[in-house]
Design a protein around this motif. Structure first.
Motif, PDB file in Angstrom:
ATOM      1  N   GLU A 147       0.835  -1.190   0.000  1.00 33.08           N
ATOM      2  CA  GLU A 147       0.000   0.000   0.000  1.00 33.08           C
ATOM      3  C   GLU A 147       0.878   1.250   0.000  1.00 33.08           C
ATOM      4  O   GLU A 147       1.898   1.290   0.687  1.00 33.08           O
ATOM      5  N   TYR A 148       0.458   2.233  -0.773  1.00 31.32           N
ATOM      6  CA  TYR A 148       1.131   3.531  -0.832  1.00 31.32           C
ATOM      7  C   TYR A 148       0.157   4.593  -0.334  1.00 31.32           C
ATOM      8  O   TYR A 148      -0.988   4.642  -0.773  1.00 31.32           O
ATOM      9  N   VAL A 149       0.631   5.436   0.597  1.00 29.47           N
ATOM     10  CA  VAL A 149      -0.184   6.528   1.121  1.00 29.47           C
ATOM     11  C   VAL A 149       0.570   7.827   0.859  1.00 29.47           C
ATOM     12  O   VAL A 149       1.660   8.039   1.387  1.00 29.47           O
ATOM     13  N   LEU A 150       0.000   8.659   0.014  1.00 31.36           N
ATOM     14  CA  LEU A 150       0.600   9.948  -0.306  1.00 31.36           C
ATOM     15  C   LEU A 150      -0.258  11.050   0.300  1.00 31.36           C
ATOM     16  O   LEU A 150      -1.459  11.120   0.027  1.00 31.36           O
ATOM     17  N   VAL A 151       0.347  11.870   1.148  1.00 29.51           N
ATOM     18  CA  VAL A 151      -0.328  13.036   1.710  1.00 29.51           C
ATOM     19  C   VAL A 151       0.281  14.229   0.973  1.00 29.51           C
ATOM     20  O   VAL A 151       1.351  14.719   1.321  1.00 29.51           O
TER      21      VAL A 151
END
Length: 194
Positions: A147-151
């Motif tokens: 999973e990739y989480v970009l803020v």
């Protein structure tokens, strides 16, 4: 199998740090303080939900120089106190061949990070976060990130440390969440399609 997530604050042009490791673009000096409070709480809740954090040396040194005692500083807010305690209590693994000691519920690994992350993923335990660009790049190239989480912050810095590394093959992703924070900050979360 444990889920491995790579999540960071990132500029619109894809950097997690500007040249010179400058993170000023992501700090609390913006016009909308509520955006920073809400986002800080989101990161704090994420730390609380993470079973193990995997750190590279550079980010480990930055985090461990501040958070272990941040809850004892004069003027610390409730959110900072909560985050410091959560961070201190969370099991952590630091990957480095240049340091020889770590503290604060942390284990040091000086060997091959890909082999150790692969081993950790087979354990029957909760989710893991990989923290730090160099370590995440190795996990990315090995196909270990689920999973990739970009803020994404609405700022362009032009150069620096990229969120994504060069890859040998495509990685297909599925969008599973979006969320907008005050100040135009956008969270996007993607799962790797296997």
């Amino acid at each position: 199998m444990r889920k491995l997530t790579f999540g960071m604050n990132v500029t619109l042009d894809g950097y997690i740090a500007a040249p010179g490791d400058d993170l000023g673009w992501s700090g609390g000096d913006g016009p909308d303080e509520s955006a920073n409070d809400e986002l800080f709480q989101w990161w704090s809740d994420r730390v609380a939900a993470t079973a193990t954090a995997l750190y590279g040396r550079k980010l480990w040194e930055a985090m461990s120089s501040h958070w272990p005692t941040a809850d004892q500083r004069p003027g610390a807010t409730k959110a900072e106190i909560d985050y410091a305690r959560r961070w201190r209590d969370m099991p952590k693994v630091v990957f480095s061949s240049t340091i020889d000691k770590v503290d604060w519920n942390t284990r040091l690994v000086s060997g091959d990070p890909v082999a150790e992350i692969t081993r950790l993923k087979t354990e029957n335990a909760g989710p893991m976060d990989v923290v730090g660009a160099t370590l995440a790049a190795a996990a990315m190239r090995a196909g270990l990130i689920d999973e990739y989480v970009l803020v994404t912050h609405p700022v362009l810095v032009g150069a620096g440390t990229p969120f994504f590394t060069a890859l040998d093959s495509w990685v297909k992703l599925s969008l599973v969440e979006t969320r907008t924070f005050p100040g135009g900050i956008l969270l996007t979360r993607y799962e790797t399609r296997r």
